[in-house]
Write a protein that holds these residues in place. Sequence first.
Motif, PDB file in Angstrom:
ATOM      1  N   TYR A  10      -8.070   8.243  -3.518  1.00  0.00           N
ATOM      2  CA  TYR A  10      -7.259   8.196  -4.743  1.00  0.00           C
ATOM      3  C   TYR A  10      -6.261   9.362  -4.754  1.00  0.00           C
ATOM      4  O   TYR A  10      -5.194   9.275  -5.375  1.00  0.00           O
ATOM      5  N   MET A  11      -6.598  10.458  -4.051  1.00  0.00           N
ATOM      6  CA  MET A  11      -5.677  11.596  -3.975  1.00  0.00           C
ATOM      7  C   MET A  11      -4.389  11.186  -3.257  1.00  0.00           C
ATOM      8  O   MET A  11      -3.287  11.559  -3.669  1.00  0.00           O
ATOM      9  N   THR A  12      -4.552  10.399  -2.206  1.00  0.00           N
ATOM     10  CA  THR A  12      -3.380   9.911  -1.476  1.00  0.00           C
ATOM     11  C   THR A  12      -2.560   8.977  -2.372  1.00  0.00           C
ATOM     12  O   THR A  12      -1.323   9.056  -2.411  1.00  0.00           O
ATOM     13  N   LEU A  13      -3.257   8.097  -3.073  1.00  0.00           N
ATOM     14  CA  LEU A  13      -2.572   7.202  -4.020  1.00  0.00           C
ATOM     15  C   LEU A  13      -1.723   8.013  -4.996  1.00  0.00           C
ATOM     16  O   LEU A  13      -0.540   7.733  -5.207  1.00  0.00           O
ATOM     17  N   LEU A  14      -2.345   9.025  -5.591  1.00  0.00           N
ATOM     18  CA  LEU A  14      -1.633   9.805  -6.617  1.00  0.00           C
ATOM     19  C   LEU A  14      -0.418  10.528  -6.026  1.00  0.00           C
ATOM     20  O   LEU A  14       0.608  10.676  -6.685  1.00  0.00           O
ATOM     21  N   LYS A  15      -0.578  10.962  -4.785  1.00  0.00           N
ATOM     22  CA  LYS A  15       0.538  11.691  -4.159  1.00  0.00           C
ATOM     23  C   LYS A  15       1.644  10.750  -3.677  1.00  0.00           C
ATOM     24  O   LYS A  15       2.809  11.141  -3.633  1.00  0.00           O
ATOM     25  N   SER A  16       1.260   9.502  -3.318  1.00  0.00           N
ATOM     26  CA  SER A  16       2.216   8.616  -2.648  1.00  0.00           C
ATOM     27  C   SER A  16       2.953   7.672  -3.583  1.00  0.00           C
ATOM     28  O   SER A  16       4.083   7.265  -3.302  1.00  0.00           O
ATOM     29  N   GLU A  17       2.296   7.270  -4.640  1.00  0.00           N
ATOM     30  CA  GLU A  17       2.831   6.176  -5.454  1.00  0.00           C
ATOM     31  C   GLU A  17       3.668   6.698  -6.624  1.00  0.00           C
ATOM     32  O   GLU A  17       3.273   7.659  -7.296  1.00  0.00           O
ATOM     33  N   PRO A  18       4.795   6.037  -6.900  1.00  0.00           N
ATOM     34  CA  PRO A  18       5.555   6.384  -8.097  1.00  0.00           C
ATOM     35  C   PRO A  18       4.938   5.686  -9.310  1.00  0.00           C
ATOM     36  O   PRO A  18       5.155   4.503  -9.538  1.00  0.00           O
ATOM     37  N   LEU A  19       4.136   6.404 -10.064  1.00  0.00           N
ATOM     38  CA  LEU A  19       3.358   5.792 -11.153  1.00  0.00           C
ATOM     39  C   LEU A  19       3.675   6.440 -12.495  1.00  0.00           C
ATOM     40  O   LEU A  19       3.951   7.645 -12.571  1.00  0.00           O
ATOM     41  N   ASP A  20       3.596   5.628 -13.545  1.00  0.00           N
ATOM     42  CA  ASP A  20       3.586   6.183 -14.902  1.00  0.00           C
ATOM     43  C   ASP A  20       2.169   6.562 -15.330  1.00  0.00           C
ATOM     44  O   ASP A  20       1.968   7.546 -16.030  1.00  0.00           O
ATOM     45  N   ALA A  21       1.226   5.707 -14.917  1.00  0.00           N
ATOM     46  CA  ALA A  21      -0.132   5.899 -15.429  1.00  0.00           C
ATOM     47  C   ALA A  21      -1.157   5.351 -14.460  1.00  0.00           C
ATOM     48  O   ALA A  21      -0.823   4.520 -13.598  1.00  0.00           O
ATOM     49  N   VAL A  22      -2.379   5.851 -14.592  1.00  0.00           N
ATOM     50  CA  VAL A  22      -3.516   5.256 -13.869  1.00  0.00           C
ATOM     51  C   VAL A  22      -4.636   4.968 -14.851  1.00  0.00           C
ATOM     52  O   VAL A  22      -4.820   5.684 -15.841  1.00  0.00           O
ATOM     53  N   ILE A  23      -5.358   3.910 -14.517  1.00  0.00           N
ATOM     54  CA  ILE A  23      -6.611   3.617 -15.217  1.00  0.00           C
ATOM     55  C   ILE A  23      -7.733   4.115 -14.315  1.00  0.00           C
ATOM     56  O   ILE A  23      -7.787   3.753 -13.130  1.00  0.00           O
ATOM     57  N   ILE A  24      -8.624   4.926 -14.872  1.00  0.00           N
ATOM     58  CA  ILE A  24      -9.754   5.459 -14.105  1.00  0.00           C
ATOM     59  C   ILE A  24     -11.018   4.756 -14.572  1.00  0.00           C
ATOM     60  O   ILE A  24     -11.459   4.936 -15.712  1.00  0.00           O
ATOM     61  N   ALA A  25     -11.560   3.909 -13.696  1.00  0.00           N
ATOM     62  CA  ALA A  25     -12.752   3.122 -14.043  1.00  0.00           C
ATOM     63  C   ALA A  25     -13.749   3.232 -12.895  1.00  0.00           C
ATOM     64  O   ALA A  25     -14.181   2.231 -12.317  1.00  0.00           O
ATOM     65  N   THR A  26     -14.079   4.453 -12.586  1.00  0.00           N
ATOM     66  CA  THR A  26     -14.934   4.769 -11.436  1.00  0.00           C
ATOM     67  C   THR A  26     -16.326   5.191 -11.926  1.00  0.00           C
ATOM     68  O   THR A  26     -16.564   5.324 -13.127  1.00  0.00           O
ATOM     69  N   PRO A  27     -17.242   5.442 -10.998  1.00  0.00           N
ATOM     70  CA  PRO A  27     -18.524   6.025 -11.414  1.00  0.00           C
ATOM     71  C   PRO A  27     -18.285   7.316 -12.217  1.00  0.00           C
ATOM     72  O   PRO A  27     -17.322   8.048 -11.960  1.00  0.00           O
ATOM     73  N   TRP A  28     -19.187   7.558 -13.169  1.00  0.00           N
ATOM     74  CA  TRP A  28     -18.955   8.581 -14.183  1.00  0.00           C
ATOM     75  C   TRP A  28     -18.528   9.940 -13.650  1.00  0.00           C
ATOM     76  O   TRP A  28     -17.648  10.587 -14.219  1.00  0.00           O
ATOM     77  N   ASP A  29     -19.174  10.398 -12.581  1.00  0.00           N
ATOM     78  CA  ASP A  29     -18.936  11.766 -12.134  1.00  0.00           C
ATOM     79  C   ASP A  29     -17.506  11.971 -11.616  1.00  0.00           C
ATOM     80  O   ASP A  29     -17.052  13.112 -11.474  1.00  0.00           O
TER      81      ASP A  29
END
Lengths: 457, 457
Positions: free
Chosen positions: A97-116
């Motif tokens: 997900y770190m690569t996603l955040l660095k690579s993609e031109p995004l306005d927002a993300v939805i985080i629906a992962t395991p709690w930790d």
Amino acid sequence: MNRRNFIEKSSKATLGIAFAPEVLSSSFNFQNKTLKIGIIGTGLRGQNHISILSKRSDVEITCFADPDKYMLSQAQKILTQHNRPPAKEYKKGVDDYMTLLKSEPLDAVIIATPWDFHIPQALAAIDAGVIPGVEVCGARTIEECWELVRKSEDKNIPVMVLENVCYRRDILAIHNMVKKGLFGEILHCQGGYMHDLRGVKFNDGTPKSGKGIKFGSEGFSESKWRTQHSIDRNGDIYPTHGLGPIANMIDINRGNRLTALSSIASKARGLHKYIVEIGGKDCPQAQIKFKLGDIVTTQLQSANGETIVLTHNTNNSRPYNIGFKVQGTDGIWQENWYGKFKDGQIFIESLSDGKEMWQNPENLLTEYDHPLWKKHYNDAAGAGHGGMDFFVINAFVESIKRKVPFPLDVYDLATWYAITPLSEKSIAEGGQVQLIPDFTNGKWQTRKNTFGQSDEF
Amino acid sequence: MNRRNFIEKSSKATLGIAFAPEVLSSSFNFQNKTLKIGIIGTGLRGQNHISILSKRSDVEITCFADPDKYMLSQAQKILTQHNRPPAKEYKKGVDDYMTLLKSEPLDAVIIATPWDFHIPQALAAIDAGVIPGVEVCGARTIEECWELVRKSEDKNIPVMVLENVCYRRDILAIHNMVKKGLFGEILHCQGGYMHDLRGVKFNDGTPKSGKGIKFGSEGFSESKWRTQHSIDRNGDIYPTHGLGPIANMIDINRGNRLTALSSIASKARGLHKYIVEIGGKDCPQAQIKFKLGDIVTTQLQSANGETIVLTHNTNNSRPYNIGFKVQGTDGIWQENWYGKFKDGQIFIESLSDGKEMWQNPENLLTEYDHPLWKKHYNDAAGAGHGGMDFFVINAFVESIKRKVPFPLDVYDLATWYAITPLSEKSIAEGGQVQLIPDFTNGKWQTRKNTFGQSDEF
């Protein structure tokens, strides 16, 4: 704090590209722009959000991060069903997900992962200039709650907590009645999460999620990670469904704040019993000591003198119930999910004709049906959890588009998530009172409640 | 402790003298002896007990102590209605019960006075060799609870706490189901006292007890003394109706014990609001500061790992409710007084056919109707509070006649009464945990639960 310009500063989105999504009702305020949204976590919960987002013409779903290839393929199918182009996949382990955040031109993300992962991923999103919408759970530590608040403030990037039960139809109607004064001054509320999750914590390890006692690396879906919390932790590990709607009603972090809590836990019996019933007393899982008490009760106090009782109970056979109770000087509502009175029983003194008798709330719930539900009833049809999931996603998207503060924001996330580590500490200390931090740092005294105040979002 | 001979040692009663009382059903085990009983406190509650006692051929009601001449005259009328001779009156002030205890040859006294008198009068009864049956309330201090326990042990005179809700029909049926294992291992219980007492705390000062805001020396009946507790105290000031039935189900003081509690109180609004509504904001009573929070919540922990939540709420307009909840590994019952499901909603896993849905408990409550109710249904007809008052008096009388331990004894009284001062201390300390004394001094580990174990009493 001036957050008005954060979108313009942080947004990397271009003008909308039409790819023929389903048409939404005319109730939407289109702004000739689509938000680019990524999904971190494409499990069952993430897929639910993808379905809802796929119906919106104001959203592009451009990328997924998940190490689980089965779940990724299921998520892509949803896009295909809605005539959406496939999302780019980031699947090289749990950190991709770190690569996603660095690579993609995004306005927002939805985080629906395991709690930790929730808070670390939200922190990473903010660092990447992307607005996170974060699914519910409880924090691991108070410190990580503070870290998220401080980073959101420092970077001027807002955070929304995706608490869907706040938008349940009966709860929004009661919220409406509370704000219109039908209950008088609110004195006491109750809520919780009472849901038999034995079949979620354990299964047969297949996508059919049949009856079984597999979990962890052998389990399917949430049992891969959720079950371990019941082994390691004793506290209210899932506080937001009960607390969120109450917090909105009594203006927590907006004119009021939570000050202290005390928690107790019953003995832990349900999960072991379930394992023995299915696997016998000699199976390896029967040796596991579960730390999570079957029923965890938490008493909370607030600055304005309301009290709250929360219950967590996910280890036993039982009907589903969030157990809401809202009591003011002039009336009471008690949820009674699946009881004969649809959505509980109510008493409003001014409507009681002098008789102190419970009434069927159906007519009042209809009369005070929240403007959000009146306007968006058709839009919500088919969305998860009886339609309420539509509203939480709608609030996330519309707040970003309109450049207004989230109705459920980073202070709410921190405060609600903090119940978990504080309740664990209280139980470990025999129920001793724990002070709840003021994550707003005094701003609760002047902040205004914006939740549910219009029919827009 | 050997208490077997206490009756013979302490009894001053002679053999029965027949004065044509109403004939009781043949279910009674007559023993050719009547108990001589005195009544300390002839207010409305005392009169209720006099009515029940007057129907018994095994009891003589020989004397009353009360400084209130109106209440005394009402009590005498009840004796007359039952063709009983008048009782001797001790009415020279609030201390004249001491003269009664010294002068009258009694087996037992019923103490139904304002709360602060209960323990001092029970102590005096023991000193006089008379067995006290003591009405419910909360203690003023932990010390007086200890004093009663020690004096009862030292003098070998038992004490019964007259907790009538323990004998409510639905509660006894649930008790029966608990003891037969239908709920599995009990994990968590809730109860309380949620009763709009505004019309009890305030009235017009006349025996008609019409609407008004008089209390104290100007008030009628309980408002003379009960209201002051709401001014002076903030705690669960009436814990036994909720706690008693739960304590019986989970064997408190008999294989289990309460270990700790924490209490919180909501703001106090209801009584002031009531006064202003009736008397206007400028009446003298509108200046009173009530200390008692409208909703007091108490979390309790037990040695065997069950948790309990108690609620006290008597200052607001609301339907009556004791709010029972009994949850075990195999099922749940939730009281829903005056709801559509008569006596709540139930879920028993073994009877659920795999569906996690609430069921109407009516058939189960009938099937598991307690043997006491089956046998004494006709005897209980017309007794106070739906018949349950018959059973608590029956247990008191029959235990004395049969020379067996009370099912609700001095240790129960001390433990239940102690909730009040401990909850006050907890609230005063911001909700801090208070340890609950072991009034049995370790005997809880071997004592056996005798409550509700036969159809006799």
